[in-house]
Design a protein around this motif. Structure first.
Motif, mmCIF file in Angstrom:
data_model
loop_
_atom_site.group_PDB
_atom_site.id
_atom_site.type_symbol
_atom_site.label_atom_id
_atom_site.label_comp_id
_atom_site.label_asym_id
_atom_site.label_seq_id
_atom_site.Cartn_x
_atom_site.Cartn_y
_atom_site.Cartn_z
ATOM 1 N N GLU A 1 6.516 11.503 -10.200
ATOM 2 C CA GLU A 1 6.743 10.071 -10.040
ATOM 3 C C GLU A 1 6.383 9.577 -8.640
ATOM 4 O O GLU A 1 5.759 8.526 -8.486
ATOM 5 N N ALA A 2 6.736 10.313 -7.622
ATOM 6 C CA ALA A 2 6.451 9.883 -6.242
ATOM 7 C C ALA A 2 4.947 9.758 -6.011
ATOM 8 O O ALA A 2 4.495 8.812 -5.351
ATOM 9 N N GLU A 3 4.179 10.683 -6.559
ATOM 10 C CA GLU A 3 2.722 10.626 -6.398
ATOM 11 C C GLU A 3 2.146 9.385 -7.083
ATOM 12 O O GLU A 3 1.252 8.722 -6.535
ATOM 13 N N ILE A 4 2.675 9.042 -8.227
ATOM 14 C CA ILE A 4 2.211 7.847 -8.940
ATOM 15 C C ILE A 4 2.618 6.582 -8.186
ATOM 16 O O ILE A 4 1.830 5.646 -8.054
ATOM 17 N N ARG A 5 3.834 6.563 -7.693
ATOM 18 C CA ARG A 5 4.274 5.401 -6.918
ATOM 19 C C ARG A 5 3.382 5.203 -5.693
ATOM 20 O O ARG A 5 3.013 4.073 -5.356
ATOM 21 N N ASP A 6 3.026 6.291 -5.029
ATOM 22 C CA ASP A 6 2.160 6.218 -3.848
ATOM 23 C C ASP A 6 0.762 5.714 -4.229
ATOM 24 O O ASP A 6 0.209 4.843 -3.555
ATOM 25 N N ALA A 7 0.198 6.247 -5.309
ATOM 26 C CA ALA A 7 -1.123 5.803 -5.756
ATOM 27 C C ALA A 7 -1.097 4.329 -6.142
ATOM 28 O O ALA A 7 -2.041 3.579 -5.845
ATOM 29 N N PHE A 8 -0.014 3.905 -6.766
ATOM 30 C CA PHE A 8 0.124 2.497 -7.167
ATOM 31 C C PHE A 8 0.181 1.609 -5.927
ATOM 32 O O PHE A 8 -0.500 0.579 -5.861
ATOM 33 N N LYS A 9 0.959 2.019 -4.949
ATOM 34 C CA LYS A 9 1.097 1.242 -3.708
ATOM 35 C C LYS A 9 -0.265 1.103 -3.014
ATOM 36 O O LYS A 9 -0.650 0.007 -2.579
ATOM 37 N N LYS A 10 -1.015 2.184 -2.933
ATOM 38 C CA LYS A 10 -2.343 2.151 -2.303
ATOM 39 C C LYS A 10 -3.294 1.255 -3.098
ATOM 40 O O LYS A 10 -4.072 0.488 -2.517
ATOM 41 N N THR A 11 -3.227 1.362 -4.425
ATOM 42 C CA THR A 11 -4.082 0.550 -5.283
ATOM 43 C C THR A 11 -3.791 -0.933 -5.089
ATOM 44 O O THR A 11 -4.712 -1.740 -4.934
ATOM 45 N N MET A 12 -2.528 -1.278 -5.069
ATOM 46 C CA MET A 12 -2.151 -2.678 -4.903
ATOM 47 C C MET A 12 -2.603 -3.214 -3.543
ATOM 48 O O MET A 12 -3.023 -4.371 -3.439
ATOM 49 N N ALA A 13 -2.560 -2.373 -2.521
ATOM 50 C CA ALA A 13 -2.975 -2.800 -1.182
ATOM 51 C C ALA A 13 -4.471 -3.101 -1.117
ATOM 52 O O ALA A 13 -4.902 -3.990 -0.382
ATOM 53 N N VAL A 14 -5.267 -2.388 -1.884
ATOM 54 C CA VAL A 14 -6.723 -2.526 -1.833
ATOM 55 C C VAL A 14 -7.244 -3.589 -2.804
ATOM 56 O O VAL A 14 -8.280 -4.193 -2.559
ATOM 57 N N ARG A 15 -6.540 -3.836 -3.879
ATOM 58 C CA ARG A 15 -7.011 -4.730 -4.933
ATOM 59 C C ARG A 15 -7.368 -6.130 -4.432
ATOM 60 O O ARG A 15 -8.261 -6.773 -4.982
ATOM 61 N N GLY A 16 -6.723 -6.616 -3.415
ATOM 62 C CA GLY A 16 -6.956 -7.970 -2.917
ATOM 63 C C GLY A 16 -8.158 -8.096 -1.996
ATOM 64 O O GLY A 16 -8.420 -9.169 -1.459
ATOM 65 N N LYS A 17 -8.928 -7.054 -1.815
ATOM 66 C CA LYS A 17 -10.047 -7.059 -0.870
ATOM 67 C C LYS A 17 -11.395 -7.316 -1.529
ATOM 68 O O LYS A 17 -12.417 -6.880 -1.037
ATOM 69 N N GLY A 18 -11.381 -8.013 -2.651
ATOM 70 C CA GLY A 18 -12.631 -8.365 -3.324
ATOM 71 C C GLY A 18 -12.780 -7.678 -4.666
ATOM 72 O O GLY A 18 -12.059 -6.732 -4.995
ATOM 73 N N LYS A 19 -13.758 -8.187 -5.436
ATOM 74 C CA LYS A 19 -13.964 -7.700 -6.801
ATOM 75 C C LYS A 19 -14.299 -6.207 -6.845
ATOM 76 O O LYS A 19 -13.740 -5.457 -7.644
ATOM 77 N N ASP A 20 -15.222 -5.772 -6.003
ATOM 78 C CA ASP A 20 -15.618 -4.363 -5.992
ATOM 79 C C ASP A 20 -14.454 -3.462 -5.585
ATOM 80 O O ASP A 20 -14.241 -2.406 -6.184
ATOM 81 N N ALA A 21 -13.720 -3.896 -4.575
ATOM 82 C CA ALA A 21 -12.568 -3.113 -4.128
ATOM 83 C C ALA A 21 -11.517 -3.024 -5.235
ATOM 84 O O ALA A 21 -10.918 -1.958 -5.451
ATOM 85 N N LYS A 22 -11.314 -4.127 -5.944
ATOM 86 C CA LYS A 22 -10.350 -4.147 -7.048
ATOM 87 C C LYS A 22 -10.764 -3.165 -8.137
ATOM 88 O O LYS A 22 -9.948 -2.380 -8.628
ATOM 89 N N GLU A 23 -12.045 -3.206 -8.543
ATOM 90 C CA GLU A 23 -12.528 -2.297 -9.588
ATOM 91 C C GLU A 23 -12.383 -0.838 -9.164
ATOM 92 O O GLU A 23 -11.948 0.005 -9.958
ATOM 93 N N LEU A 24 -12.741 -0.546 -7.926
ATOM 94 C CA LEU A 24 -12.638 0.828 -7.417
ATOM 95 C C LEU A 24 -11.184 1.273 -7.331
ATOM 96 O O LEU A 24 -10.842 2.394 -7.725
ATOM 97 N N ALA A 25 -10.325 0.409 -6.844
ATOM 98 C CA ALA A 25 -8.904 0.741 -6.730
ATOM 99 C C ALA A 25 -8.279 0.960 -8.102
ATOM 100 O O ALA A 25 -7.512 1.915 -8.302
#
Length: 195
Positions: free
Chosen positions: A63-87
């Motif tokens: 669970e902790a690993e998933i929470r960390d990956a989710f947190k990182k994904t959410m942080a990157v998603r707002g940096k543009g369309k390409d960043a969102k798709e990659l995240a």
């Protein structure tokens, strides 16, 4: 009441047969497709900004690993369309990889939408509709057909088994295939199959 118990028993048998006959090493795993339940839950979680919908798909120790990956994904998603798709892709892959590890299955990458065995799709439809009857009929017919085909081949080759060594070997091959098929089915019914 008897009818419901019979349907429940047949559903359990169908599931057990599916476990052995449609094992992940024989078929594409449903959970690693882009339209499977794991990625679907991930899309919901990302849309809501809440990791909770995906946590049921991983064991507690991950669970902790998933929470960390989710947190990182959410942080990157707002940096543009390409960043969102990659995240998003990173999160889907991480989640599916960890889910598969929890099943004891290898992760072989995300599969495209629609890359699922028909029996698995029908299992999902049964769960969506709340009725297992069509699935029971489908699997029961497939199992019956498999037994009958192997039996017919074995009985036909047995008729000529003593005519030559080569024909005897044909019978033994058909005999072994027939009995191994029955053995796999029996093991599934007894609960010795693997997911």
């Amino acid at each position: 009441m008897k009818g419901k118990n019979f349907v429940a028993m047949v559903a359990a048998v169908v599931f057990a047969f599916g476990v052995v006959l449609f094992r992940p090493d024989f078929a594409a795993a449903h959970c690693d497709t882009l339209d499977g339940p794991v990625v679907t839950a991930a899309k919901i979680a990302l849309k809501k900004g809440d990791v909770t919908p995906v946590l049921k798909w991983v064991k507690k120790e991950y669970e902790a690993e998933i929470r960390d990956a989710f947190k990182k994904t959410m942080a990157v998603r707002g940096k543009g369309k390409d960043a969102k798709e990659l995240a998003d892709r990173y999160f889907f892959e991480t989640l599916v990889r960890i889910h598969r590890a929890g099943e004891g299955a290898p992760y072989t990458g995300l599969k495209p939408a629609g890359a699922v065995e028909p029996i698995v799709a029908k299992g999902d439809k049964a769960l969506e509709s709340g009725s297992v009857d069509n699935l029971v009929e489908l699997v029961t017919n497939a199992v019956a057909k498999g037994i009958r085909e192997r039996f017919t081949h074995a009985i036909e080759t047995k008729k000529h088994a003593e005519e030559s060594v080569e024909q005897g070997r044909e019978f033994v091959k058909a005999y072994v295939e027939f009995l191994h098929y029955l053995e796999r089915l029996h093991m599934a019914v007894k609960g010795h199959g693997a997911h």
